[in-house]
Design an enzyme around this catalytic site. Structure first.
Site, PDB file in Angstrom:
ATOM      1  CG  ASN A  89      -0.653  48.574  22.697  1.00 16.79           C
ATOM      2  OD1 ASN A  89       0.028  47.568  22.585  1.00 16.79           O
ATOM      3  ND2 ASN A  89      -1.886  48.568  23.182  1.00 16.79           N
ATOM      4  CG  HIS A 124      -8.455  43.295  17.308  1.00 17.11           C
ATOM      5  ND1 HIS A 124      -9.431  44.275  17.335  1.00 17.11           N
ATOM      6  CD2 HIS A 124      -9.061  42.156  17.707  1.00 17.11           C
ATOM      7  CE1 HIS A 124     -10.573  43.736  17.716  1.00 17.11           C
ATOM      8  NE2 HIS A 124     -10.369  42.459  17.956  1.00 17.11           N
ATOM      9  CG  ASN A 127      -5.730  47.971  14.438  1.00 14.13           C
ATOM     10  OD1 ASN A 127      -5.646  48.897  15.258  1.00 14.13           O
ATOM     11  ND2 ASN A 127      -6.682  47.057  14.503  1.00 14.13           N
ATOM     12  CG  ASP A 185     -10.677  44.566  13.786  1.00 11.68           C
ATOM     13  OD1 ASP A 185      -9.707  45.335  13.860  1.00 11.68           O
ATOM     14  OD2 ASP A 185     -11.663  44.635  14.554  1.00 11.68           O
ATOM     15  CD  GLU A 221      -3.432  44.865  23.443  1.00 11.80           C
ATOM     16  OE1 GLU A 221      -3.295  46.028  23.048  1.00 11.80           O
ATOM     17  OE2 GLU A 221      -4.435  44.493  24.086  1.00 11.80           O
ATOM     18  N   GLY A 257      -2.533  54.966  25.809  1.00 18.01           N
ATOM     19  CA  GLY A 257      -1.248  54.965  25.120  1.00 18.01           C
ATOM     20  C   GLY A 257      -0.239  53.978  25.663  1.00 18.01           C
TER      21      GLY A 257
HETATM   22  C1  GAR Z   1      -5.546  48.164  23.405  1.00 17.45           C
HETATM   23  O1  GAR Z   1      -5.963  47.046  24.139  1.00 17.45           O
HETATM   24  C2  GAR Z   1      -5.747  47.918  21.916  1.00 17.45           C
HETATM   25  O2  GAR Z   1      -5.477  46.616  21.536  1.00 17.45           O
HETATM   26  C3  GAR Z   1      -7.205  48.244  21.770  1.00 17.45           C
HETATM   27  O3  GAR Z   1      -7.383  49.393  22.576  1.00 17.45           O
HETATM   28  C4  GAR Z   1      -6.461  49.363  23.664  1.00 17.45           C
HETATM   29  C5  GAR Z   1      -5.711  50.665  23.710  1.00 17.45           C
HETATM   30  O4  GAR Z   1      -4.905  50.755  24.849  1.00 17.45           O
HETATM   31  N1  GAR Z   1      -7.550  48.472  20.412  1.00 17.45           N
HETATM   32  C6  GAR Z   1      -8.717  48.097  19.885  1.00 17.45           C
HETATM   33  O5  GAR Z   1      -9.599  47.579  20.529  1.00 17.45           O
HETATM   34  C7  GAR Z   1      -8.883  48.387  18.400  1.00 17.45           C
HETATM   35  N2  GAR Z   1      -9.969  47.633  17.855  1.00 17.45           N
HETATM   36  P1  GAR Z   1      -3.665  51.740  24.934  1.00 17.45           P
HETATM   37  O6  GAR Z   1      -4.162  53.132  24.535  1.00 17.45           O
HETATM   38  O7  GAR Z   1      -3.252  51.681  26.362  1.00 17.45           O
HETATM   39  O8  GAR Z   1      -2.605  51.237  24.001  1.00 17.45           O
END
Ligand code: GAR
Length: 205
Positions: A16, A111, A109, A152, A182, A14
């Site tokens: 992001n 990525h 989303n 995507d 991100e 979490g």
């Molecule tokens: C992030 O790096 C996000 O971009 C990726 O998962 C991670 C989640 O981290 N998402 C994907 O790969 C989707 N295809 P977080 O829970 O710390 O935000």
């Protein structure tokens, strides 16, 4: 007029989600408000983060709900909360075309790569950075895009490039992409889309 109601869907750490909350608390998302966090894992750290900020949560654990039932439960919960914008922030369940259609232009989303490179089925989390390093790219980054039926493949809202360094591992690269790309572009994109939805709603009223 009311702010756009945002639900964040998240499966793990979490960070992001945290970036969006921090931006919201700093007044950088004036047209939106997180009303709900949904997770498909009862051990997701995002639950503690949400609790710390007094944000409502809903858990539909992968082990307890078969895929279809889980998606239906999530869909119904979003409906109850009045969600107008869905943000997928590290959400590891691929949603059905029906779900995606219901939130057309209202679901985004993040990525961890510069799409269209290193996207699609199986490209999530560390796998993305492993693939980028294996290919030898010198620049990677992150992308925020609208969610469409093509995994995507939806229209791109924001991107930011990040340098790949000599000696990077998937883990070091993942951290740099998160910190430099991100956590910067996702809150900005959330406000951009909220403002757009806000203006559309005003026009329709
Ligand atoms: C992030 O790096 C996000 O971009 C990726 O998962 C991670 C989640 O981290 N998402 C994907 O790969 C989707 N295809 P977080 O829970 O710390 O935000």
């Amino acid at each position: 007029m009311d702010k756009i109601k945002i639900a964040v869907l998240c499966s793990g750490g979490g960070t992001n989600f945290q970036a969006i909350v921090n931006a919201q608390e700093a007044g950088l998302i004036p047209h939106g408000e997180i009303v709900l966090v949904v997770t498909d894992s009862k051990t997701a750290h995002v639950l503690e983060r949400a609790a710390r900020h007094g944000i409502e949560t809903a858990v539909f654990d992968r082990a307890e709900y078969p895929r279809e039932a889980r998606e239906k439960a999530i869909f119904d919960r979003l409906g109850e909360s009045g969600t107008e914008l869905v943000v997928l922030a590290g959400f590891m369940t691929v949603l059905s075309p029906r779900f995606v259609k219901a939130y057309e232009n209202r679901m985004i989303n993040i990525h961890p790569a510069l799409l269209p490179s290193f996207g699609g089925l199986g490209m999530y989390g560390l796998h993305v950075h492993e693939a980028a390093l294996a290919r030898g790219v010198k620049v990677t980054g992150a992308t925020v895009h609208y969610v469409t039926e093509a995994c995507d493949g939806g229209p791109i809202i924001a991107q930011r490039a990040v340098e790949v360094r000599e000696g990077d591992t998937p883990e070091t690269l993942q951290k740099r992409v998160m910190r430099e790309a991100e956590w910067v572009i996702l809150p900005e994109a959330v406000e951009t889309v909220c403002l757009k939805l806000f203006n559309e709603r005003r026009k329709a009223e």
